[in-house]
Design a protein around this motif. Structure first.
Motif, PDB file in Angstrom:
ATOM      1  N   VAL A 111      56.659  43.129  33.038  1.00 12.49           N
ATOM      2  CA  VAL A 111      56.498  44.364  33.042  1.00 12.49           C
ATOM      3  C   VAL A 111      56.626  44.814  34.413  1.00 12.49           C
ATOM      4  N   VAL A 112      55.651  44.535  34.979  1.00 11.86           N
ATOM      5  CA  VAL A 112      54.976  45.427  35.444  1.00 11.86           C
ATOM      6  C   VAL A 112      53.929  44.074  36.570  1.00 11.86           C
ATOM      7  N   GLY A 113      54.295  42.893  36.522  1.00  8.55           N
ATOM      8  CA  GLY A 113      53.056  42.154  37.067  1.00  8.55           C
ATOM      9  C   GLY A 113      51.747  42.198  37.002  1.00  8.55           C
ATOM     10  N   GLY A 114      50.793  41.187  37.555  1.00 10.16           N
ATOM     11  CA  GLY A 114      49.403  40.723  36.558  1.00 10.16           C
ATOM     12  C   GLY A 114      48.838  39.860  35.652  1.00 10.16           C
ATOM     13  N   GLY A 115      49.969  38.886  35.144  1.00  7.48           N
ATOM     14  CA  GLY A 115      50.539  38.374  34.352  1.00  7.48           C
ATOM     15  C   GLY A 115      48.907  37.201  35.098  1.00  7.48           C
ATOM     16  N   GLY A 116      48.692  36.741  36.293  1.00  9.08           N
ATOM     17  CA  GLY A 116      47.871  36.057  36.732  1.00  9.08           C
ATOM     18  C   GLY A 116      46.230  36.101  35.686  1.00  9.08           C
ATOM     19  N   LEU A 117      45.967  38.027  35.317  1.00  5.49           N
ATOM     20  CA  LEU A 117      44.930  38.492  35.052  1.00  5.49           C
ATOM     21  C   LEU A 117      44.456  37.396  33.943  1.00  5.49           C
ATOM     22  N   ILE A 118      45.754  37.016  33.061  1.00  2.80           N
ATOM     23  CA  ILE A 118      45.327  36.138  31.673  1.00  2.80           C
ATOM     24  C   ILE A 118      45.718  34.319  31.335  1.00  2.80           C
ATOM     25  N   GLN A 119      46.720  34.288  32.633  1.00  3.15           N
ATOM     26  CA  GLN A 119      47.011  33.027  33.040  1.00  3.15           C
ATOM     27  C   GLN A 119      45.905  32.167  33.647  1.00  3.15           C
ATOM     28  N   THR A 120      45.563  32.646  34.787  1.00  4.54           N
ATOM     29  CA  THR A 120      44.366  31.592  35.705  1.00  4.54           C
ATOM     30  C   THR A 120      43.243  32.028  34.781  1.00  4.54           C
ATOM     31  N   PRO A 121      42.197  33.070  34.283  1.00  9.32           N
ATOM     32  CA  PRO A 121      40.660  32.638  33.785  1.00  9.32           C
ATOM     33  C   PRO A 121      41.138  31.491  32.498  1.00  9.32           C
ATOM     34  N   ALA A 122      42.580  31.740  31.496  1.00 14.25           N
ATOM     35  CA  ALA A 122      42.782  30.666  30.716  1.00 14.25           C
ATOM     36  C   ALA A 122      42.574  29.719  31.194  1.00 14.25           C
ATOM     37  N   THR A 158      42.812  44.219  35.777  1.00 12.84           N
ATOM     38  CA  THR A 158      42.702  43.430  37.390  1.00 12.84           C
ATOM     39  C   THR A 158      40.905  44.270  37.478  1.00 12.84           C
ATOM     40  N   LEU A 159      40.799  45.820  37.940  1.00 11.32           N
ATOM     41  CA  LEU A 159      39.822  45.892  37.921  1.00 11.32           C
ATOM     42  C   LEU A 159      38.413  45.770  37.562  1.00 11.32           C
ATOM     43  N   ILE A 160      38.413  45.261  36.317  1.00 10.06           N
ATOM     44  CA  ILE A 160      37.494  45.054  35.573  1.00 10.06           C
ATOM     45  C   ILE A 160      36.951  43.447  35.513  1.00 10.06           C
ATOM     46  N   ARG A 161      38.150  42.167  36.463  1.00  5.20           N
ATOM     47  CA  ARG A 161      37.831  41.652  35.752  1.00  5.20           C
ATOM     48  C   ARG A 161      37.239  40.999  37.339  1.00  5.20           C
ATOM     49  N   PHE A 162      37.721  42.112  38.614  1.00  5.08           N
ATOM     50  CA  PHE A 162      37.186  41.986  39.335  1.00  5.08           C
ATOM     51  C   PHE A 162      35.223  42.631  39.336  1.00  5.08           C
ATOM     52  N   ALA A 163      35.765  43.337  39.049  1.00  3.73           N
ATOM     53  CA  ALA A 163      34.493  43.787  38.512  1.00  3.73           C
ATOM     54  C   ALA A 163      32.842  43.361  38.174  1.00  3.73           C
ATOM     55  N   TYR A 164      33.862  42.072  37.565  1.00 14.48           N
ATOM     56  CA  TYR A 164      32.848  40.832  36.500  1.00 14.48           C
ATOM     57  C   TYR A 164      32.545  40.062  37.740  1.00 14.48           C
ATOM     58  N   ASP A 165      33.133  39.261  38.405  1.00 15.33           N
ATOM     59  CA  ASP A 165      33.275  38.521  39.307  1.00 15.33           C
ATOM     60  C   ASP A 165      32.332  38.729  40.620  1.00 15.33           C
ATOM     61  N   VAL A 166      32.229  40.273  40.759  1.00 17.53           N
ATOM     62  CA  VAL A 166      31.239  40.982  41.644  1.00 17.53           C
ATOM     63  C   VAL A 166      30.240  40.622  41.327  1.00 17.53           C
ATOM     64  N   PHE A 167      30.100  41.213  40.467  1.00 17.49           N
ATOM     65  CA  PHE A 167      28.670  41.476  40.360  1.00 17.49           C
ATOM     66  C   PHE A 167      27.858  40.824  38.865  1.00 17.49           C
ATOM     67  N   TYR A 168      28.875  40.021  37.907  1.00 20.39           N
ATOM     68  CA  TYR A 168      27.971  38.473  37.094  1.00 20.39           C
ATOM     69  C   TYR A 168      28.034  37.686  37.636  1.00 20.39           C
ATOM     70  N   ILE A 205      44.611  33.854  46.676  1.00 14.55           N
ATOM     71  CA  ILE A 205      43.699  34.807  45.623  1.00 14.55           C
ATOM     72  C   ILE A 205      45.041  34.357  44.107  1.00 14.55           C
ATOM     73  N   GLY A 206      46.116  34.978  44.534  1.00 13.25           N
ATOM     74  CA  GLY A 206      46.589  35.119  42.483  1.00 13.25           C
ATOM     75  C   GLY A 206      47.124  36.185  41.937  1.00 13.25           C
ATOM     76  N   PRO A 207      45.658  36.577  41.424  1.00 12.89           N
ATOM     77  CA  PRO A 207      46.038  37.638  40.358  1.00 12.89           C
ATOM     78  C   PRO A 207      46.376  39.204  40.785  1.00 12.89           C
ATOM     79  N   GLY A 208      47.164  39.704  40.202  1.00 15.20           N
ATOM     80  CA  GLY A 208      47.737  40.579  40.464  1.00 15.20           C
ATOM     81  C   GLY A 208      48.897  41.287  41.493  1.00 15.20           C
ATOM     82  N   THR A 209      49.082  39.551  41.903  1.00 13.37           N
ATOM     83  CA  THR A 209      50.216  40.045  42.765  1.00 13.37           C
ATOM     84  C   THR A 209      51.542  40.285  42.353  1.00 13.37           C
ATOM     85  N   GLY A 210      51.898  40.725  41.418  1.00 15.39           N
ATOM     86  CA  GLY A 210      53.147  41.620  40.516  1.00 15.39           C
ATOM     87  C   GLY A 210      52.874  42.911  41.087  1.00 15.39           C
ATOM     88  N   SER A 211      51.989  42.840  41.096  1.00 14.72           N
ATOM     89  CA  SER A 211      51.205  44.634  40.610  1.00 14.72           C
ATOM     90  C   SER A 211      51.146  44.721  42.466  1.00 14.72           C
TER      91      SER A 211
END
Length: 256
Positions: free
Chosen positions: A22-33, A244-254, A154-160
């Protein structure tokens, strides 16, 4: 590997394929999984393995778009070549250094992107900017090199990011931007696959079942996106960017 783990990976691959189509960003699900469910493997091996389903889903989605969307093949060819080379370089660098230092920067970029897309209701709703052929090619090369390197590194969010570049710099609407992003994303994935294959970083017993699942998700997602049009894709774009924003925020702060 346990059967239930492979099933969960295939479910994640299907969802990633749908979103990516639809719009890219599938790595947001597939990579963490993949990283969570395959803790016994090196990160580079997991990422390399996931490039196979990513390529498969993107290929099936691209095939659906090509049936309905008119493409500028010369411009697309230039972008694909640049993206392939750049992604190969990015994946090569990934085997030597960590990419964590880029996450704070990406967090700021994604936040600005989400705000802009939400406030600009006509963003990506129709074809805009008409540049000279030379300028369009220069901009297309720039997008391909930057996003291609990002995908390999890096990868996630490339399509977006590809969709954003096609809209903001090349003046495409969401539908045409998504179609072109799929084709360029094929090249970035293939560039990374070539590198990871040479390095022996792909687990084919995992990659192939996930590839079939991702392809099914990509096929369904592309059909729905084409049918629903720009408005539907814009909503999905916002959802994926915020996710994707939430994912990176988690990575950065936690996790640092």
């Amino acid at each position: 590997m346990e059967t239930q783990v492979l099933i969960l990976l295939c479910i994640a691959a299907f969802a990633a394929g749908f979103i990516d189509a639809v719009v890219g960003g599938g790595g947001l699900i597939q990579t963490p999984a993949g990283l969570i469910l395959l803790p016994g493997h090196m990160v580079s091996t997991v990422i390399g393995t996931l490039k196979i389903p990513a390529f498969s889903g993107t290929a099936f989605a691209a095939a659906q778009y090509l049936k309905k969307v008119t493409m500028d093949w010369k411009l697309l060819g230039i972008m694909a070549v640049c993206a392939f080379v750049s992604a190969f370089a990015g994946s090569t660098l990934l085997t030597y250094v960590s990419n964590d230092f880029m996450k704070p920067l990406l967090l700021v970029i994604l936040l600005l992107l989400a705000i802009y897309t939400f406030t600009k209701k006509n963003f990506g709703q129709h074809t805009a900017k008409q540049y000279s052929r030379k300028k369009s090619i220069v901009l297309a090369i720039g997008i391909s090199l930057l996003v291609g390197f990002y995908d390999g590194f890096i990868g996630p969010g490339t399509g977006s990011f590809l969709v954003l570049g096609c809209i903001a710099l090349l003046g495409f609407d969401f539908l045409h931007a998504s179609a072109n992003a799929k084709m360029v994303n094929l090249a970035t994935n293939f560039g990374s696959i070539c590198l990871f294959s040479l390095k022996g970083k792909i687990i084919w017993a995992i990659a192939l079942p996930m590839a079939a699942s991702n392809a099914l998700g990509g096929w369904i997602g592309a059909k729905i996106a084409i049918k629903k049009g720009n408005g539907f894709i814009r909503i999905f774009f916002l959802i994926v960017v915020i996710g994707t924003l939430i994912r990176f925020a988690y990575d950065v702060f936690y996790t640092t």
